[in-house]
Design a protein around this motif. Structure first.
Motif, short mmCIF file in Angstrom:
data_model
loop_
_atom_site.label_atom_id
_atom_site.label_comp_id
_atom_site.label_asym_id
_atom_site.label_seq_id
_atom_site.Cartn_x
_atom_site.Cartn_y
_atom_site.Cartn_z
N TRP A 1 18.19 26.76 -26.55
CA TRP A 1 19.08 27.29 -25.52
C TRP A 1 20.21 28.07 -26.16
O TRP A 1 20.82 27.61 -27.13
N SER A 2 20.50 29.23 -25.61
CA SER A 2 21.70 29.98 -25.97
C SER A 2 22.69 29.75 -24.83
O SER A 2 22.39 30.08 -23.68
N ILE A 3 23.84 29.16 -25.16
CA ILE A 3 24.81 28.77 -24.13
C ILE A 3 26.10 29.53 -24.33
O ILE A 3 26.61 29.65 -25.45
N ALA A 4 26.65 30.03 -23.22
CA ALA A 4 27.96 30.69 -23.23
C ALA A 4 28.77 30.14 -22.06
O ALA A 4 28.33 30.22 -20.92
N GLY B 1 27.03 28.85 -28.20
CA GLY B 1 26.18 28.95 -29.38
C GLY B 1 24.73 28.62 -29.07
O GLY B 1 24.29 28.65 -27.92
N THR B 2 24.01 28.27 -30.12
CA THR B 2 22.59 27.96 -30.02
C THR B 2 22.39 26.45 -30.15
O THR B 2 22.98 25.82 -31.03
N TYR B 3 21.54 25.91 -29.28
CA TYR B 3 21.29 24.46 -29.25
C TYR B 3 19.79 24.21 -29.16
O TYR B 3 19.06 25.01 -28.58
N VAL B 4 19.34 23.08 -29.71
CA VAL B 4 17.97 22.63 -29.53
C VAL B 4 18.00 21.57 -28.43
O VAL B 4 18.73 20.59 -28.52
N ALA B 5 17.22 21.81 -27.37
CA ALA B 5 17.15 20.90 -26.22
C ALA B 5 15.82 20.15 -26.28
O ALA B 5 14.76 20.77 -26.39
N THR B 6 15.89 18.82 -26.22
CA THR B 6 14.68 18.00 -26.30
C THR B 6 14.64 17.02 -25.13
O THR B 6 15.57 16.24 -24.94
N SER B 7 13.56 17.07 -24.35
CA SER B 7 13.30 16.09 -23.30
C SER B 7 12.21 15.18 -23.84
O SER B 7 11.10 15.62 -24.14
N ASN B 8 12.54 13.88 -23.98
CA ASN B 8 11.65 12.92 -24.64
C ASN B 8 10.67 12.30 -23.64
O ASN B 8 11.00 11.36 -22.93
N GLY B 9 9.44 12.82 -23.62
CA GLY B 9 8.41 12.35 -22.70
C GLY B 9 7.89 10.96 -23.00
O GLY B 9 7.28 10.32 -22.14
N GLU B 10 8.10 10.45 -24.21
CA GLU B 10 7.64 9.11 -24.55
C GLU B 10 8.34 8.04 -23.73
O GLU B 10 7.81 6.94 -23.57
N TRP B 11 9.54 8.34 -23.23
CA TRP B 11 10.31 7.38 -22.43
C TRP B 11 10.47 7.87 -20.99
O TRP B 11 11.42 7.49 -20.30
N ALA B 12 9.55 8.69 -20.53
CA ALA B 12 9.63 9.24 -19.17
C ALA B 12 9.31 8.18 -18.12
O ALA B 12 8.56 7.24 -18.37
N LYS B 13 9.91 8.36 -16.97
CA LYS B 13 9.59 7.52 -15.81
C LYS B 13 9.10 8.44 -14.70
O LYS B 13 9.72 9.46 -14.41
N THR B 14 7.98 8.05 -14.11
CA THR B 14 7.46 8.76 -12.96
C THR B 14 7.64 7.83 -11.75
O THR B 14 7.08 6.73 -11.74
N ASN B 15 8.43 8.28 -10.79
CA ASN B 15 8.77 7.45 -9.63
C ASN B 15 9.22 6.05 -10.07
O ASN B 15 8.75 5.03 -9.58
N ASP B 16 10.12 6.01 -11.07
CA ASP B 16 10.75 4.79 -11.61
C ASP B 16 9.81 3.86 -12.38
O ASP B 16 10.14 2.71 -12.63
N ILE B 17 8.63 4.33 -12.77
CA ILE B 17 7.70 3.53 -13.58
C ILE B 17 7.48 4.30 -14.89
O ILE B 17 7.19 5.50 -14.87
N TYR B 18 7.62 3.60 -16.03
CA TYR B 18 7.41 4.27 -17.31
C TYR B 18 6.00 4.84 -17.37
O TYR B 18 5.03 4.19 -17.03
N HIS B 19 5.94 6.10 -17.78
CA HIS B 19 4.68 6.82 -17.84
C HIS B 19 4.87 7.96 -18.83
O HIS B 19 5.76 8.79 -18.67
N ASP B 20 4.04 7.99 -19.87
CA ASP B 20 4.17 9.06 -20.87
C ASP B 20 4.00 10.44 -20.23
O ASP B 20 3.10 10.65 -19.42
N GLU B 21 4.88 11.33 -20.64
CA GLU B 21 4.79 12.75 -20.28
C GLU B 21 4.89 13.54 -21.57
O GLU B 21 5.25 12.99 -22.62
N ALA B 22 4.60 14.80 -21.51
CA ALA B 22 4.74 15.65 -22.70
C ALA B 22 6.22 15.81 -23.02
O ALA B 22 7.04 16.01 -22.12
#
Length: 175
Positions: free
Chosen positions: A68-71, A41-62
Motif C-alpha cells: 500500500w502507498s499511503i498519503a 509512505g509504503t507499507y506491506v499489508a497482510t491479512s492472515n487467512g490461517e486465523w480467519a473466521k467465516t460467520n464467527d467459526i474458524y475456517h482457513d482462508e487464503a
C-alpha cells in the motif's frame, strides 16, 4: 590618560540573552511544527487467512499480502484523512478516529450466490499503531495491527443471509 573600556549596560546584556533564548525557542518550535501524526509512505499489508473466521467459526482462508502507498494529512493527533493505492489495483479513502485507522471499500462479485452469480461485499480494515508485543497502542510505532473484515450485502443473492469473513491484519512500514 586612562583608556576607557566600553562595557554594555546591564539592560542590553539582559535583552541580548532574552533575544537569543527567544530565537532558540522559535527555531525549535519551527522544527517541531510539522509533527508526523499520519501514515505516509509504503507499507506491506497482510491479512492472515490461517486465523480467519467465516460467520464467527474458524475456517482457513487464503492469506493476502499486498503493498500500500499511503498519503494522509492530519488536523491534529487522532484526526486524519487520506488515500491508499494498493498494488492490487484499487484505491480507497483512509481515515483515523481516536487513534484507530479505517479503510472501507466495496468488493464486487465477492459473495457467491446459489445461482452462480456473486454479490458485492463491504471490506473494512481497522487497525492501530501497536506496541512491540501487540498488547496496546503506541502512536510512534511503524507496525499496525487490527482486523480485515468483509461482509456480504444483504439481499444481493436473493436472501438476507450474508457471508461474513474476518481475519487478523498487520500493516508494516517499509519506506
Amino acid at each position: 590618560m586612562k583608556e576607557r573600556t566600553m562595557w554594555p549596560s546591564r539592560t542590553s546584556v539582559v535583552a541580548s540573552v532574552l533575544s537569543a533564548a527567544a530565537l532558540s525557542c522559535l527555531h525549535q518550535n519551527v522544527a517541531q511544527a510539522a509533527p508526523q501524526w499520519g501514515l505516509n509512505g509504503t507499507y506491506v499489508a497482510t491479512s492472515n487467512g490461517e486465523w480467519a473466521k467465516t460467520n464467527d467459526i474458524y475456517h482457513d482462508e487464503a492469506s493476502i499480502r499486498s503493498t500500500w502507498s499511503i498519503a494522509t494529512t492530519c488536523s491534529y493527533p487522532g484526526e486524519c484523512t487520506g488515500t491508499i493505492d494498493s498494488d492490487f489495483g484499487w484505491s480507497a479513502t483512509i481515515y483515523q478516529k481516536s487513534g484507530v485507522w479505517y479503510v472501507k471499500k466495496m468488493v464486487e462479485k465477492w459473495q457467491p450466490c446459489p445461482d452462480g452469480s456473486a454479490g458485492p461485499g463491504l471490506q473494512v480494515f481497522r487497525f492501530y499503531a501497536a506496541t512491540e508485543d501487540g498488547s496496546g497502542m503506541d502512536p510512534a510505532s511503524t507496525t499496525l495491527l487490527g482486523e480485515d473484515s468483509t461482509t456480504g450485502v444483504s439481499g444481493s443473492c436473493g436472501s438476507s443471509k450474508v457471508l461474513f469473513i474476518t481475519m487478523p491484519f498487520k500493516l508494516v512500514k517499509t519506506g
